[in-house]
Design an enzyme around this catalytic site. Structure first.
Site, PDB file in Angstrom:
ATOM      1  N   ASP A  81       1.374 -13.535   1.390  1.00  9.84           N
ATOM      2  CA  ASP A  81       2.224 -14.726   1.383  1.00  9.84           C
ATOM      3  C   ASP A  81       2.656 -15.094  -0.043  1.00  9.84           C
ATOM      4  O   ASP A  81       2.053 -14.658  -1.031  1.00  9.84           O
ATOM      5  CB  ASP A  81       1.477 -15.919   1.992  1.00  9.84           C
ATOM      6  CG  ASP A  81       1.269 -15.785   3.481  1.00  9.84           C
ATOM      7  OD1 ASP A  81       1.669 -14.750   4.045  1.00  9.84           O
ATOM      8  OD2 ASP A  81       0.694 -16.704   4.083  1.00  9.84           O
ATOM      9  N   HIS A 233      -2.561 -13.152  -0.611  1.00  6.93           N
ATOM     10  CA  HIS A 233      -1.430 -13.688  -1.374  1.00  6.93           C
ATOM     11  C   HIS A 233      -1.123 -12.727  -2.523  1.00  6.93           C
ATOM     12  O   HIS A 233      -2.027 -12.367  -3.296  1.00  6.93           O
ATOM     13  CB  HIS A 233      -1.741 -15.079  -1.922  1.00  6.93           C
ATOM     14  CG  HIS A 233      -1.932 -16.111  -0.848  1.00  6.93           C
ATOM     15  ND1 HIS A 233      -3.091 -16.200  -0.095  1.00  6.93           N
ATOM     16  CD2 HIS A 233      -1.104 -17.088  -0.398  1.00  6.93           C
ATOM     17  CE1 HIS A 233      -2.967 -17.195   0.772  1.00  6.93           C
ATOM     18  NE2 HIS A 233      -1.775 -17.749   0.614  1.00  6.93           N
TER      19      HIS A 233
END
Length: 458
Positions: A81, A233
């Site tokens: 992400d 991430h």
């Protein structure tokens, strides 16, 4: 002879071909892809690619939803992400390329606007690209529909601009920022044919933790469920440091990486069974506690049935007929409640009334303590003791006064005792005769001498 040799050769050739085909069937796709990974023959690789239809399964990820991706045991999907951020996203791409691993990236619209080249690198490397809103708000669960639509549509528009408007390169996948799910964003995304992705286990790499902690959490949570979607991430340095160890450990423990792509007109969805979309699918040996839903019935007619008449009943059914007749009469029946029965009390034996002389006290037993308050009183007491009958009138007067006020006489402290409570004790002389009514207290010799020395002359 030659025919027999040809038959043997044919049988042997069939055996060799069958063994080769059997070996190809049991050969894992991971081994084949890992061997094709340039520069790393022992790479983890991507075992297979599954095609999903967002409209058939609009929400996935057991952290928030009942369904997840149809994965087999020891299969993991990698997701990243918040990118692209060149400083760290490029390193993540290099690590995945070294292991020939494909993943799914959820980009932020503002990041894609400032770094469109990073989005194009993801597509060039063969990864799947979804969206993650325009500005990554952590309040989408509280937003009205207009704000939700703006965040979703702007994020898609910014990512498409980085891809030169090519919609075929952008997957209809969306992950709500912070996993702040709500009915409004989920309903809007479903209306647009966009699949909402949650996760099955995060690695907490957005927190201020060490790379070792990111690695430990990722492996522990994967081992707990044995399959699922891993949330990472690509903008965190701790993720860059922990990712190589995570991939190596997955390979050592027999895990396989699965790539996910959306279904299109020329690429149908992978055939699956409904139970494959659950992390722990129900089995036939386990009872399902949910009751089936009742279908909505459509009444074609509302005609009421006629009431039955007595003629339709069998006259031999006396109980039914009698009950029906009594029900039609409707006579009130008084309920007889049980009346309380008075129990006969047993005779109680009474005790005899005590006689009056039981409470009579002979006057000879009255004890009167007199304290001499002066020498004259003491001399009078001595004379009364020495000569019987001399002090009788005074003693009788005192006894009469005590008889009139018995309570005062019982609790009155002699006047001579005031101020000399700690003096020598008084000795009560036994009665001289049975008919004596007055007993005079005599003081001990030492106490009397002490009292005489302290007495003030009259």
């Amino acid at each position: 002879m030659i025919a027999d040799v040809l038959v043997i050769i044919r049988k042997r050739s069939r055996t060799v071909v069958g063994a080769a085909l059997l070996g190809c069937c049991f050969m894992t796709p991971q081994a084949a892809l890992a061997a094709d990974c340039p520069g790393n023959p022992n790479a983890l690789g991507t075992s297979r690619t599954i095609v999903v239809d967002p409209r058939e399964h609009p929400r996935i990820g057991t952290m928030q939803y009942p369904e997840t991706l149809p994965l087999a045991d020891h299969e993991v999907v990698l997701t990243f992400d918040d990118g692209p951020l060149p400083k760290y996203s490029n390193q993540v791409l290099a690590i995945l390329a070294s292991q020939c691993v494909k993943a799914t990236f959820f980009t932020i619209g503002s990041q894609a606007r400032f770094n469109p080249e990073g989005v194009r690198k993801l597509i060039a490397a063969g990864h799947t690209v979804g969206t993650h809103s325009q500005n990554h708000p952590l309040t989408m669960n509280k937003m009205p529909l207009e704000r939700v639509r703006q965040e979703v549509d702007d994020g898609i528009a910014s990512t498409l601009a980085a891809l030169n408007g090519d919609r075929s390169k952008l997957a209809p996948f969306f992950r709500i920022p912070g996993l702040m799910r709500a009915e409004i964003p989920e309903a809007y995304l479903a209306s647009q044919g966009i699949q909402v992705w949650s996760a099955d286990f995060p690695a907490d790499d957005w927190r201020h933790v060490s790379p070792q902690r990111v690695y430990d959490l990722a492996i522990q949570r994967i081992e707990a469920k044995h399959k699922g979607i891993l949330l990472l991430h690509d903008i965190q340095p701790r993720t860059v440091a922990a990712l190589p160890r995570i991939l190596n450990t997955l390979k050592e423990r027999g895990y396989r990486i699965v790539h996910v792509v959306p279904a299109t007109a020329d690429r149908p969805a992978t055939p699956t069974e409904p139970q494959q979309w659950f992390m722990r699918p129900p089995t036939e040996t386990v009872a399902i506690t949910r009751w089936p839903k009742i279908p909505n019935f459509v009444f074609t007619a509302t005609r009421t049935l006629p009431a039955p008449v007595f003629a339709d009943m069998d006259w031999r059914d006396a109980d039914v007929l009698d009950h029906a007749q009594r029900a039609r009469v409707g006579a009130s029946v008084r309920t007889l409640w049980p009346q309380p029965q008075l129990t006969q009390l047993a005779s109680v034996s009474t005790l005899p009334i005590p006689a009056a002389d039981v409470f009579r006290i002979p006057e000879a037993l009255d004890l009167t303590l007199l304290a001499a308050r002066s020498a004259a009183d003491r001399r009078l007491a001595q004379r009364a003791t020495a000569v019987p009958g001399v002090g009788a009138p005074r003693a009788q007067a005192i006894s009469a006064r005590q008889a009139r006020h018995p309570k005062q006489a019982a609790h009155q402290i002699p006047a001579a005792a005031h101020g000399r409570l700690h003096a020598a004790p008084l000795h009560v002389a036994p009665p001289a005769a049975s008919n004596a009514s007055v007993h005079v207290a005599k003081r001990a010799p030492r106490a009397e001498a002490s009292a005489a020395s302290k007495r003030v002359p009259d």
